[in-house]
Design a protein around this motif. Sequence first.
Motif, PDB file in Angstrom:
ATOM      1  N   LEU A  23       0.568  -0.997   0.056  1.00  0.00           N
ATOM      2  CA  LEU A  23      -0.028  -0.166  -0.138  1.00  0.00           C
ATOM      3  C   LEU A  23       0.438   1.294   0.133  1.00  0.00           C
ATOM      4  CD1 LEU A  23      -2.440  -0.986   2.850  1.00  0.00           C
ATOM      5  CD2 LEU A  23      -2.471  -0.873   0.047  1.00  0.00           C
ATOM      6  N   ASP A  24       2.035   0.883   0.554  1.00  0.00           N
ATOM      7  CA  ASP A  24       3.062   2.578   1.038  1.00  0.00           C
ATOM      8  C   ASP A  24       3.481   2.704  -0.856  1.00  0.00           C
ATOM      9  OD1 ASP A  24       4.965   4.098   1.516  1.00  0.00           O
ATOM     10  OD2 ASP A  24       6.405   2.564   0.828  1.00  0.00           O
ATOM     11  N   GLN A  25       3.300   4.316  -1.004  1.00  0.00           N
ATOM     12  CA  GLN A  25       3.119   5.056  -2.763  1.00  0.00           C
ATOM     13  C   GLN A  25       4.943   4.980  -2.248  1.00  0.00           C
ATOM     14  OE1 GLN A  25      -0.301   5.647  -4.368  1.00  0.00           O
ATOM     15  NE2 GLN A  25      -1.121   5.230  -2.764  1.00  0.00           N
ATOM     16  N   SER A  26       5.564   5.500  -0.956  1.00  0.00           N
ATOM     17  CA  SER A  26       6.641   6.243  -1.194  1.00  0.00           C
ATOM     18  C   SER A  26       7.717   6.144  -2.428  1.00  0.00           C
ATOM     19  CB  SER A  26       6.994   6.340  -0.165  1.00  0.00           C
ATOM     20  OG  SER A  26       7.939   4.729   0.162  1.00  0.00           O
ATOM     21  N   THR A  27       7.478   4.510  -2.803  1.00  0.00           N
ATOM     22  CA  THR A  27       8.295   3.977  -3.712  1.00  0.00           C
ATOM     23  C   THR A  27       7.760   3.890  -4.882  1.00  0.00           C
ATOM     24  OG1 THR A  27       7.805   2.031  -2.746  1.00  0.00           O
ATOM     25  CG2 THR A  27      10.151   2.550  -2.435  1.00  0.00           C
ATOM     26  N   PRO A  28       7.923   4.408  -6.407  1.00  0.00           N
ATOM     27  CA  PRO A  28       7.428   4.386  -7.834  1.00  0.00           C
ATOM     28  C   PRO A  28       7.623   3.191  -8.318  1.00  0.00           C
ATOM     29  CG  PRO A  28       9.663   5.108  -7.342  1.00  0.00           C
ATOM     30  CD  PRO A  28       9.697   4.835  -6.629  1.00  0.00           C
ATOM     31  N   GLN A 110      15.577  -0.249 -21.996  1.00  0.00           N
ATOM     32  CA  GLN A 110      14.420   1.490 -22.413  1.00  0.00           C
ATOM     33  C   GLN A 110      14.937   2.497 -21.987  1.00  0.00           C
ATOM     34  OE1 GLN A 110      10.200   0.800 -21.715  1.00  0.00           O
ATOM     35  NE2 GLN A 110      10.293  -1.521 -21.979  1.00  0.00           N
ATOM     36  N   VAL A 111      15.382   2.475 -20.578  1.00  0.00           N
ATOM     37  CA  VAL A 111      16.260   3.619 -20.187  1.00  0.00           C
ATOM     38  C   VAL A 111      17.009   4.017 -20.747  1.00  0.00           C
ATOM     39  CG1 VAL A 111      17.697   4.306 -18.115  1.00  0.00           C
ATOM     40  CG2 VAL A 111      15.096   2.902 -17.285  1.00  0.00           C
ATOM     41  N   PRO A 172      10.925  15.533 -23.229  1.00  0.00           N
ATOM     42  CA  PRO A 172      11.957  14.967 -23.423  1.00  0.00           C
ATOM     43  C   PRO A 172      11.342  13.368 -24.337  1.00  0.00           C
ATOM     44  CG  PRO A 172      11.538  15.122 -21.045  1.00  0.00           C
ATOM     45  CD  PRO A 172      10.851  16.106 -21.490  1.00  0.00           C
ATOM     46  N   ASP A 173      12.170  13.337 -25.203  1.00  0.00           N
ATOM     47  CA  ASP A 173      11.332  12.238 -25.480  1.00  0.00           C
ATOM     48  C   ASP A 173      11.023  10.893 -24.914  1.00  0.00           C
ATOM     49  OD1 ASP A 173      11.087  10.099 -27.576  1.00  0.00           O
ATOM     50  OD2 ASP A 173      12.403  10.233 -28.567  1.00  0.00           O
ATOM     51  N   PHE A 174      10.444  10.793 -24.658  1.00  0.00           N
ATOM     52  CA  PHE A 174       9.721   9.253 -24.207  1.00  0.00           C
ATOM     53  C   PHE A 174       8.613   7.964 -24.720  1.00  0.00           C
ATOM     54  CE2 PHE A 174       8.478  12.563 -20.556  1.00  0.00           C
ATOM     55  CZ  PHE A 174       9.567  11.946 -19.658  1.00  0.00           C
ATOM     56  N   SER A 175       8.943   8.078 -26.038  1.00  0.00           N
ATOM     57  CA  SER A 175       8.500   7.294 -27.210  1.00  0.00           C
ATOM     58  C   SER A 175       8.805   5.960 -26.372  1.00  0.00           C
ATOM     59  CB  SER A 175       8.456   7.550 -28.351  1.00  0.00           C
ATOM     60  OG  SER A 175      10.353   7.646 -28.718  1.00  0.00           O
ATOM     61  N   MET A 176      10.394   5.686 -26.496  1.00  0.00           N
ATOM     62  CA  MET A 176      10.511   4.301 -26.382  1.00  0.00           C
ATOM     63  C   MET A 176      10.573   3.200 -24.899  1.00  0.00           C
ATOM     64  SD  MET A 176      12.453   6.330 -24.021  1.00  0.00           S
ATOM     65  CE  MET A 176      13.579   7.311 -26.244  1.00  0.00           C
ATOM     66  N   LEU A 177       9.313   4.332 -24.318  1.00  0.00           N
ATOM     67  CA  LEU A 177       8.871   3.896 -23.017  1.00  0.00           C
ATOM     68  C   LEU A 177       7.705   3.185 -23.546  1.00  0.00           C
ATOM     69  CD1 LEU A 177      10.410   6.423 -20.424  1.00  0.00           C
ATOM     70  CD2 LEU A 177      11.696   4.535 -21.058  1.00  0.00           C
ATOM     71  N   HIS A 178       7.833   1.688 -22.654  1.00  0.00           N
ATOM     72  CA  HIS A 178       6.529   1.115 -22.376  1.00  0.00           C
ATOM     73  C   HIS A 178       6.335   0.057 -21.931  1.00  0.00           C
ATOM     74  CE1 HIS A 178       8.829  -1.377 -26.008  1.00  0.00           C
ATOM     75  NE2 HIS A 178       8.423  -2.573 -25.221  1.00  0.00           N
ATOM     76  N   GLU A 179       5.552  -0.699 -21.430  1.00  0.00           N
ATOM     77  CA  GLU A 179       5.432  -2.126 -20.588  1.00  0.00           C
ATOM     78  C   GLU A 179       5.558  -3.135 -20.865  1.00  0.00           C
ATOM     79  OE1 GLU A 179       4.888  -2.649 -16.863  1.00  0.00           O
ATOM     80  OE2 GLU A 179       5.419  -0.679 -17.069  1.00  0.00           O
ATOM     81  N   PRO A 180       6.973  -3.878 -21.087  1.00  0.00           N
ATOM     82  CA  PRO A 180       7.083  -5.320 -21.557  1.00  0.00           C
ATOM     83  C   PRO A 180       5.837  -5.982 -22.206  1.00  0.00           C
ATOM     84  CG  PRO A 180       8.914  -4.503 -20.803  1.00  0.00           C
ATOM     85  CD  PRO A 180       7.849  -4.104 -20.043  1.00  0.00           C
ATOM     86  N   MET A 274      12.573   1.219 -10.374  1.00  0.00           N
ATOM     87  CA  MET A 274      11.347   2.044  -9.987  1.00  0.00           C
ATOM     88  C   MET A 274      12.538   3.855 -10.793  1.00  0.00           C
ATOM     89  SD  MET A 274      12.118   2.161  -6.131  1.00  0.00           S
ATOM     90  CE  MET A 274      13.790   2.206  -5.563  1.00  0.00           C
ATOM     91  N   LEU A 275      13.528   3.420 -11.873  1.00  0.00           N
ATOM     92  CA  LEU A 275      13.581   4.562 -12.981  1.00  0.00           C
ATOM     93  C   LEU A 275      12.025   4.627 -13.611  1.00  0.00           C
ATOM     94  CD1 LEU A 275      14.806   6.477 -13.430  1.00  0.00           C
ATOM     95  CD2 LEU A 275      16.620   5.559 -14.006  1.00  0.00           C
ATOM     96  N   HIS A 276      12.702   3.316 -14.223  1.00  0.00           N
ATOM     97  CA  HIS A 276      11.841   3.069 -16.082  1.00  0.00           C
ATOM     98  C   HIS A 276      10.474   3.705 -14.599  1.00  0.00           C
ATOM     99  CE1 HIS A 276       8.827   0.664 -18.105  1.00  0.00           C
ATOM    100  NE2 HIS A 276       9.995   0.843 -19.393  1.00  0.00           N
ATOM    101  N   ALA A 277       9.710   3.500 -13.782  1.00  0.00           N
ATOM    102  CA  ALA A 277       7.993   3.713 -13.122  1.00  0.00           C
ATOM    103  C   ALA A 277       8.121   5.202 -13.323  1.00  0.00           C
ATOM    104  CB  ALA A 277       8.207   2.899 -11.934  1.00  0.00           C
ATOM    105  N   LEU A 278       9.455   5.583 -13.282  1.00  0.00           N
ATOM    106  CA  LEU A 278       8.886   7.005 -13.140  1.00  0.00           C
ATOM    107  C   LEU A 278       8.785   7.250 -13.827  1.00  0.00           C
ATOM    108  CD1 LEU A 278      11.438   8.128  -9.910  1.00  0.00           C
ATOM    109  CD2 LEU A 278       9.669   9.287  -9.952  1.00  0.00           C
ATOM    110  N   LEU A 279       9.248   7.455 -14.989  1.00  0.00           N
ATOM    111  CA  LEU A 279       9.521   7.507 -16.641  1.00  0.00           C
ATOM    112  C   LEU A 279       8.034   7.777 -17.365  1.00  0.00           C
ATOM    113  CD1 LEU A 279      13.444   6.734 -17.971  1.00  0.00           C
ATOM    114  CD2 LEU A 279      12.674   8.666 -16.656  1.00  0.00           C
ATOM    115  N   MET A 280       7.820   6.031 -16.580  1.00  0.00           N
ATOM    116  CA  MET A 280       6.695   5.610 -17.387  1.00  0.00           C
ATOM    117  C   MET A 280       5.407   7.075 -17.078  1.00  0.00           C
ATOM    118  SD  MET A 280       6.457   3.565 -19.463  1.00  0.00           S
ATOM    119  CE  MET A 280       4.718   2.709 -19.546  1.00  0.00           C
TER     120      MET A 280
END
Length: 307
Positions: A23-28, A110-111, A172-180, A274-280
Amino acid sequence: MKNEYAEHAWDERDPSPWLALYLDQSTPLPDEVKAAWLRDCSGGSRQFFLPLIRPLARLSMIIIQVLKVFLPKRWSHSMLLHRLLAFSMNRFVSPEANWLIMRHFHLGSQVLSFVAANAPVPVGTTPLAPMAIDEVKDELFLRHDLNLFNFVIRLNKALRAAGRELVAVPEPDFSMLHEPALRIEDMPRGRFNLLDLQSAIEIYTPVYQLLLTDNDFWRASNSLQLDETVAIYCAKILASPEHLVLLNNKHPMVPMSTLYAAYRLVLHGLSTEMLHALLMRMARGEIPIPAREFAKMHDAAEMVVGE
């Protein structure tokens, strides 16, 4: 797959630590990833098997290091290593752990592609996007490590040659980011697929050390120190240094003992998620892009000065 944490019973006299972490949302982290991670962490394998295997694995690494003094320097059986890894993942590793391992290749690629796309100089990348565990046989883990170091070298040689640095990019260009397109449901579910992620990595690390050259193994271990390097690249592009807060592999100029490589590899996987989640989340507009907000403030200040 059903997310049991979404409907987990809550007893105030006996609260579940796993429910609290979910439930904690401090980690993305996406809910599906967090649920898989916690399901893997809370299983019997990690609770009972990991404490037994960890000291044995580290003792094995010390013995192997001594043994390698007497082996040829070019001793390497990378193909055999990756066939053993693929076999064990198919037969013994839990579905959640396999899913997280396979995701890692996609997210890491992706990163790096995000950094390359938003760098002020052209930089080539070599993405890895395996869809089946058997693709590990194609020296996938070794190629993952090589890609990371080659990307850092390629990027910084290009920046130095052009006399440039990474800077904030307002759009920024985020076009390369997606959920596998990987599903937990498609991971092997045999009667022995019970081994949790941390235990699997503890077992794999001495095997990795034995079947690769010292140079390849040390490079793989030291690649974990580049977590902060890649995060700094992203932080510069986004003008967002606070995104370094959850990194734990410390300074890239201070290599750590290979004895702790397995634990640090788990941290590496989590920080990549977490980094990928932040970018997404930024790509979807769920959280503001600091560089964009900074540019707006700068433009507004210039207008006031101009008046």
